[in-house]
Design a protein around this motif. Structure first.
Motif, PDB file in Angstrom:
ATOM      1  N   THR A   1       0.827  -1.199   0.000  1.00 11.83           N
ATOM      2  CA  THR A   1       0.000   0.000   0.000  1.00 11.83           C
ATOM      3  C   THR A   1       0.863   1.251   0.000  1.00 11.83           C
TER       4      THR A   1
ATOM      5  N   THR B   1      -3.330 -10.391  -1.594  1.00 13.15           N
ATOM      6  CA  THR B   1      -4.551  -9.749  -2.077  1.00 13.15           C
ATOM      7  C   THR B   1      -5.075 -10.403  -3.359  1.00 13.15           C
TER       8      THR B   1
ATOM      9  N   HIS C   1     -13.516  -4.811  -7.092  1.00  8.79           N
ATOM     10  CA  HIS C   1     -13.576  -5.401  -5.746  1.00  8.79           C
ATOM     11  C   HIS C   1     -12.190  -5.898  -5.376  1.00  8.79           C
ATOM     12  N   ARG C   2     -11.885  -5.809  -4.089  1.00 12.38           N
ATOM     13  CA  ARG C   2     -10.575  -6.240  -3.613  1.00 12.38           C
ATOM     14  C   ARG C   2     -10.751  -6.985  -2.291  1.00 12.38           C
ATOM     15  N   TYR C   3      -9.981  -8.021  -2.106  1.00 13.00           N
ATOM     16  CA  TYR C   3      -9.992  -8.799  -0.862  1.00 13.00           C
ATOM     17  C   TYR C   3      -8.560  -9.034  -0.414  1.00 13.00           C
ATOM     18  N   ARG C   4      -8.331  -8.932   0.905  1.00  8.25           N
ATOM     19  CA  ARG C   4      -7.016  -9.190   1.492  1.00  8.25           C
ATOM     20  C   ARG C   4      -7.109 -10.396   2.414  1.00  8.25           C
TER      21      ARG C   4
ATOM     22  N   GLY D   1      -5.517  -9.570   6.546  1.00  5.59           N
ATOM     23  CA  GLY D   1      -6.376  -8.702   5.750  1.00  5.59           C
ATOM     24  C   GLY D   1      -7.316  -7.861   6.589  1.00  5.59           C
ATOM     25  N   ASP D   2      -7.533  -6.622   6.162  1.00  6.66           N
ATOM     26  CA  ASP D   2      -8.323  -5.671   6.943  1.00  6.66           C
ATOM     27  C   ASP D   2      -9.610  -5.238   6.243  1.00  6.66           C
ATOM     28  N   LEU D   3      -9.993  -5.929   5.171  1.00  8.64           N
ATOM     29  CA  LEU D   3     -11.186  -5.540   4.426  1.00  8.64           C
ATOM     30  C   LEU D   3     -12.389  -6.429   4.729  1.00  8.64           C
TER      31      LEU D   3
END
Length: 309
Positions: A101, A109, A121-124, A151-153
């Motif tokens: 980041t 990710t 869309h994004r996923y961690r 992951g924080d999402l």
């Protein structure tokens, strides 16, 4: 009555060696994307960390080498060609990659990219396996906790082409919560990439079960939550580490509809019936009618933490 259908493809990759340049690897992904478009696929799922070798399998001492494995933006200059190809072919895709980041945080990710080449869309990755420190005597390492943050999402979903899609990554597939949370949010299709060693140094008794347990976890998640699952592997011997293949497309019935047969670059394609999700959720797993979490007993002791991948 018209059935909602979608043609999906699991784009399995063989090993990505350290010697491979990003353009070399990207050319392989584009070739699979083009083949998928020829077969009528509308959505292609690439593996976890598809752009690079899976570097948590060894200790990286050189900071410049380590940073070279991460992407700070998508599309980046090195990946732009893949996004352009998707736009030209009108094919969406899911890409697993190592993310850095702007404020120097690091995640494992996955991104959902639509047919116009936009990240929608994004996923961690939440369930990070492995270790923070080097395991002496191990034939290879699994240092995800060293190189990635949790992951924080959360587990989110995205609507695309009248389909609700959720993302997950590798070890997430072993945890029932992954599929249940996504199902409760309406996910009809879960796209999941993985890099899974064929052996587990600290649990050798499970080595003969690796392929079985890989499919078992995804089939159970698909059936118990009435959803489609596409699981895509990075396979073969990569930097000395043997990784399983078995890329797969699984129906809400838990049935394997299509699976890879090799440990190299291979495309697995199927037309899926999205209304099958509705039928199973209405007639088998109707959460509203039959699920009673208020009556579940509280868990007073946590399960011992495992570190298997």
């Amino acid at each position: 009555m018209t059935t909602r259908s979608l043609t999906v493809a699991a784009a399995q990759l063989g090993p990505v060696p350290k010697s491979a340049s990003r353009p070399d690897t990207l050319a392989r992904l584009i070739k699979l994307l083009e083949a998928a478009a020829t077969e009528g696929a509308q959505l292609v799922v690439f593996p976890e960390a598809a752009l690079t070798p899976f570097f948590p399998h060894w200790l990286v001492d050189d900071d410049n080498e380590l940073l070279s494995y991460y992407e700070q933006s998508l599309p980046s200059p090195d990946t732009r060609e893949l996004f352009d190809a998707a736009r030209e072919l009108r094919v969406a895709f899911v890409l697993g990659y190592a993310e850095r980041t702007d404020d120097d945080r690091y995640f494992n990710t996955a991104a959902l990219v639509d047919e116009t080449g936009d990240v929608i869309h994004r996923y961690r990755k939440i369930h990070l396996p492995g270790f923070q420190s080097v395991q002496d005597g191990a034939p290879f390492q699994n240092l995800e906790k060293r190189y990635f943050e949790v992951g924080d999402l959360g587990f989110g979903v995205q609507s695309w082409r009248n389909t609700t899609i959720g993302l997950a990554i590798c070890n997430d597939r072993r945890w029932a919560e992954t599929y249940r949370v996504l199902a409760l949010k309406g996910a009809e299709l879960v796209c999941l990439g993985y890099n899974t060693p064929a052996s587990t140094p600290h649990l050798t008794e499970s080595n003969d079960l690796t392929d079985f347990q890989n499919h078992l976890s995804m089939q159970a998640g698909a059936y118990q939550n009435s959803m489609w699952v596409v699981g895509t592997a990075k396979a073969g011997i990569e930097e000395g580490v043997a990784q399983i293949g078995g890329s797969v497309i699984i129906a809400p019935s838990g049935e394997i509809i299509a699976t890879a047969r090799t440990l190299g670059d291979e495309l697995v394609t199927a037309e899926i019936d999205l209304d099958m999700v509705m039928r199973y959720r209405r007639d088998v797993f109707n959460f509203e009618q039959h699920r009673r979490p208020e009556h579940y007993k509280s868990i007073t002791e946590p399960h011992p933490r495992g570190n298997t991948r």
